[in-house]
Design a protein around this motif. Sequence first.
Motif, PDB file in Angstrom:
ATOM      1  N   THR A  75     163.256  45.020  89.022  1.00  0.00           N
ATOM      2  CA  THR A  75     161.838  44.973  88.675  1.00  0.00           C
ATOM      3  C   THR A  75     161.039  46.048  89.391  1.00  0.00           C
ATOM      4  O   THR A  75     160.092  46.612  88.843  1.00  0.00           O
ATOM      5  CB  THR A  75     161.284  43.573  88.982  1.00  0.00           C
ATOM      6  N   TYR A  99     157.884  44.701  83.575  1.00  0.00           N
ATOM      7  CA  TYR A  99     158.193  43.723  84.636  1.00  0.00           C
ATOM      8  C   TYR A  99     159.396  42.893  84.196  1.00  0.00           C
ATOM      9  O   TYR A  99     159.259  41.732  83.806  1.00  0.00           O
ATOM     10  CB  TYR A  99     156.981  42.826  84.903  1.00  0.00           C
ATOM     11  N   ASP A 101     162.380  40.428  84.046  1.00  0.00           N
ATOM     12  CA  ASP A 101     162.612  39.198  84.803  1.00  0.00           C
ATOM     13  C   ASP A 101     163.891  38.535  84.293  1.00  0.00           C
ATOM     14  O   ASP A 101     164.989  38.939  84.625  1.00  0.00           O
ATOM     15  CB  ASP A 101     161.384  38.292  84.688  1.00  0.00           C
ATOM     16  N   SER A 115     163.212  39.377  79.530  1.00  0.00           N
ATOM     17  CA  SER A 115     161.828  38.915  79.635  1.00  0.00           C
ATOM     18  C   SER A 115     161.001  39.978  80.347  1.00  0.00           C
ATOM     19  O   SER A 115     161.225  40.258  81.522  1.00  0.00           O
ATOM     20  CB  SER A 115     161.750  37.627  80.455  1.00  0.00           C
ATOM     21  N   GLU A 117     157.835  40.012  81.731  1.00  0.00           N
ATOM     22  CA  GLU A 117     156.852  38.977  82.040  1.00  0.00           C
ATOM     23  C   GLU A 117     155.420  39.455  81.910  1.00  0.00           C
ATOM     24  O   GLU A 117     154.560  38.749  81.395  1.00  0.00           O
ATOM     25  CB  GLU A 117     157.098  38.425  83.447  1.00  0.00           C
ATOM     26  N   HIS A 118     155.143  40.662  82.385  1.00  0.00           N
ATOM     27  CA  HIS A 118     153.779  41.177  82.345  1.00  0.00           C
ATOM     28  C   HIS A 118     153.519  42.058  81.131  1.00  0.00           C
ATOM     29  O   HIS A 118     152.365  42.376  80.835  1.00  0.00           O
ATOM     30  CB  HIS A 118     153.467  41.961  83.626  1.00  0.00           C
ATOM     31  N   ASP A 122     159.734  40.733  74.692  1.00  0.00           N
ATOM     32  CA  ASP A 122     161.128  40.607  75.077  1.00  0.00           C
ATOM     33  C   ASP A 122     161.771  41.948  74.749  1.00  0.00           C
ATOM     34  O   ASP A 122     161.771  42.376  73.583  1.00  0.00           O
ATOM     35  CB  ASP A 122     161.816  39.466  74.329  1.00  0.00           C
ATOM     36  N   GLY A 141     152.813  36.279  77.928  1.00  0.00           N
ATOM     37  CA  GLY A 141     153.788  36.700  78.921  1.00  0.00           C
ATOM     38  C   GLY A 141     155.141  36.043  78.673  1.00  0.00           C
ATOM     39  O   GLY A 141     155.231  34.926  78.178  1.00  0.00           O
ATOM     40  N   GLY A 143     158.373  34.153  79.733  1.00  0.00           N
ATOM     41  CA  GLY A 143     159.035  33.337  80.738  1.00  0.00           C
ATOM     42  C   GLY A 143     160.516  33.647  80.719  1.00  0.00           C
ATOM     43  O   GLY A 143     160.915  34.785  80.482  1.00  0.00           O
ATOM     44  N   ASN A 144     161.356  32.641  80.913  1.00  0.00           N
ATOM     45  CA  ASN A 144     162.785  32.904  80.918  1.00  0.00           C
ATOM     46  C   ASN A 144     163.295  33.150  79.495  1.00  0.00           C
ATOM     47  O   ASN A 144     162.717  32.671  78.520  1.00  0.00           O
ATOM     48  CB  ASN A 144     163.538  31.733  81.557  1.00  0.00           C
ATOM     49  N   HIS A 159     154.378  32.378  78.061  1.00  0.00           N
ATOM     50  CA  HIS A 159     153.226  32.001  78.870  1.00  0.00           C
ATOM     51  C   HIS A 159     151.949  32.096  78.033  1.00  0.00           C
ATOM     52  O   HIS A 159     151.840  32.917  77.132  1.00  0.00           O
ATOM     53  CB  HIS A 159     153.073  32.944  80.068  1.00  0.00           C
ATOM     54  N   HIS A 187     158.073  28.328  81.543  1.00  0.00           N
ATOM     55  CA  HIS A 187     158.813  29.413  82.191  1.00  0.00           C
ATOM     56  C   HIS A 187     160.316  29.157  82.158  1.00  0.00           C
ATOM     57  O   HIS A 187     161.033  29.711  81.351  1.00  0.00           O
ATOM     58  CB  HIS A 187     158.315  29.608  83.624  1.00  0.00           C
TER      59      HIS A 187
END
Length: 308
Positions: A75, A99, A101, A115, A117-118, A122, A141, A143-144, A159, A187
């Motif tokens: 990251t 970002y 994740d 992911s 996130e920010h 995907d 956003g 999540g997993n 998110h 998440h």
Amino acid sequence: MKKIADVPMPGPAVRFDYQTFDPSSGRLYIAHMNADQLVVFDTSKRQVVANLDGFKRVHGVTVAPEIHRLYASVTGNHQVTAVDTESLKTLGIAGPITYPDGLAYAPKQNKVFVSDEHGGVDAVIDARSNKLITNIPLGGGAGNTVYDSVSGHVLVSVHGMNLLAVIDPATNQIISRIPLAGIKNPHGIALDTRDRIAFIAGEENHSLAMVDLQTMKVLSTYQVGEDPDVLAYDPGLKRLYVSAESGTVTIFQNNRKSLTLLGSFEMPHAHTVSVDPKTHLVYFPLENVDGHPLLRIMQPVVTTQSKQ
């Protein structure tokens, strides 16, 4: 839960993040996030076999045993790194990803889904070339991200939108969106592939949803520790572990259409969990116990109900 062992971990007493267990090798790969390291742990020998440097702020990690690859979300460099699981050498780097994740590998398409996130997407990586090939907008956003081996689809918690997005990895398109009533900021995800259930944790309201993947409906919701992060599911015992940033670990028994709360306990920084489905041992990397990081190995208490 019964403590079996505390194994010292290398590096400083700083935050761990995701981990992934490879049943084919018995190895556990652990992201030591704030140490910028990937720890390779042999569960049969109960020892660290390697500690890989150069993974700046590593978050997600997933293994693709079919192609002897490990993927890590670096990251801090806005990239995903591919590692050979036999030589432990870096094979390629993909990005940029805002970002990165959570990660999931779709074996049929030989793609890695990431992911962002920010970034609100995907990201999709071609595992053959280790190149970023597209971004799938999520509307919120990421999540997993997990791979469902039965449907062949990729599932992503979103998110803000409070939904689960279902992606067809063949087309890189979202084919359905499942509203997650009662869940705020979904998440972490774990799957019961046999009974077609997804477990999804809501970070914002310390909640857990049980979703039927056949009807695409929320069956029930439950309360868990504050700020739940990583989930792990043991299909043999039908037991779900929910680890939270608060240090609360909540344990449920899966009864196919509902969950029974078995209990909860507290451990400092126990926000990440992994389980070996063969031995049923549960692994918690803890960043600081008496000034040092360690891997706590625990054994569940098996009841007559969980043997069924």
